[in-house]
Design a protein around this motif. Structure first.
Motif: not given
Length: 329
Positions: A148-151, A286-289, A295-296, A301-310
């Motif tokens: 499997v690919r995830d915890d 990364a755009i976290n959808y 998790k990736l 250690n990639l910077p990431s943004i949420e769809l709910t942030d602007y």
């Protein structure tokens, strides 16, 4: 000769699933798959591969293997030694119960015909229906090997009393082309219910602010879901003054690998877009959808943004200052 039949979401022009199919075919051909999953070859060290596909002609051309239509797998299954189900998220009923029962049906036939059934790098679930859970649990208990690919999937199977190995995404093991990065900024988007016009406008503002002097390439990884939003985003960038913008659709696996490997920066939504960016050593945001993207991003250690942030100023600063990601397999 050992004969392998592969069941997966193949032939639907989804980059991630096609790339996994390529990685799996490469693993089988090289003998790595046999070593990892303890497959003992019968007779000569030869391997014959058949993929079940919605587009057999295209699949055969892409991978240099035999392929069969999705409802014409019975004869190849009878003639096979090993049935491989994976990767991706085949065993779930959120998308469709019919899909779950289709993939389970192939697995059950493999078990009944006494083939070595291997579950390869799958994400298991969510499975909401009682009958779906029962049938999935029973099938997996009778498989030869499971990875499997995830915890979350690992914990689910362990809770069912089923042994499984946690593995990295197969695409991380593909040898990608080493190319000179050309100062291009890549954007990869997909249509999603919570992807709003406000988010796209805020994202465009950061692209204009930080990369107005660079060429922008926008990538569709599955045209049925991605292409319209990619074209929408190009229009938004054009209205904000960026004209050196191009949208790429109908991309083959090699097209994606070749184009991303030349980028300086990548802002990506799809999980496998981020994987290829990381693997190619491209500075990636990364755009976290989806939780798997989050998790990736945490793992590498990639910077990431949420769809709910602007407000993405800090994340884009981190992207520009970021060391190139390194992958050691």
């Amino acid at each position: 000769m050992t004969k392998y039949l592969v069941s997966g979401y193949i032939g639907f022009d989804n980059f991630g699933d096609e790339a996994i199919a390529k990685a799996l075919v490469d693993k089988i051909r090289s003998g790595v798959f046999d070593n990892e999953y303890e497959i003992v070859l019968s007779g000569k060290d030869e391997r014959f591969i058949t993929l079940i596909s919605s587009n057999p002609e295209k699949t055969s051309s892409l991978y240099g293997v035999d392929s069969c239509k999705m409802l014409e797998f019975f004869k190849p299954l009878i003639n096979s030694d090993v049935l491989i189900s994976g990767g991706g998220s085949l065993l779930q009923d959120v998308t469709s119960k019919k899909s779950l029962f289709y993939y389970l049906g192939i697995i059950y036939l493999g078990i009944i015909l006494r083939k070595k059934v291997v579950i390869f790098s799958q994400g298991i679930g969510p499975i909401n229906s009682t009958v779906g859970k029962f049938l999935t649990k029973l099938a997996l208990k009778n498989c030869y090997k499971i990875s499997v690919r995830d915890d979350k999937s690992l914990k689910l199977l362990n809770g069912w009393g089923i042994d499984a190995n946690l593995v990295k995404d197969p695409i991380l093991e593909i040898d990608l082309p080493k190319k000179q990065q050309k100062g291009i900024v890549g954007i990869q988007l997909r249509r999603f219910p919570t992807l709003s016009d406000k988010f796209l406008s805020a994202l465009a503002n950061e692209i204009v602010k930080n990369f107005s002097d660079k060429k922008i390439q926008i990538f569709s990884f599955q045209d049925s879901l991605d292409l319209s939003v990619c074209e929408d985003f190009k229009r938004i960038l054009n209205k904000k003054g960026l004209v050196n913008v191009e949208v790429f659709g109908n991309l083959s696996i090699n097209d994606v690998f070749n184009k991303i490997s030349t980028l300086e920066y990548l802002v990506a939504m799809r999980f496998h877009a981020n994987v290829v960016g990381v693997k190619s050593g491209v500075k990636t945001l990364a755009i976290n959808y989806d939780i798997k993207v989050k998790k990736l991003a945490e793992e590498f250690n990639l910077p990431s943004i949420e769809l709910t942030d602007y407000d993405f100023s800090k994340q884009f600063d981190n992207l520009i200052k970021q060391d190139k990601p390194q992958v050691n397999i």
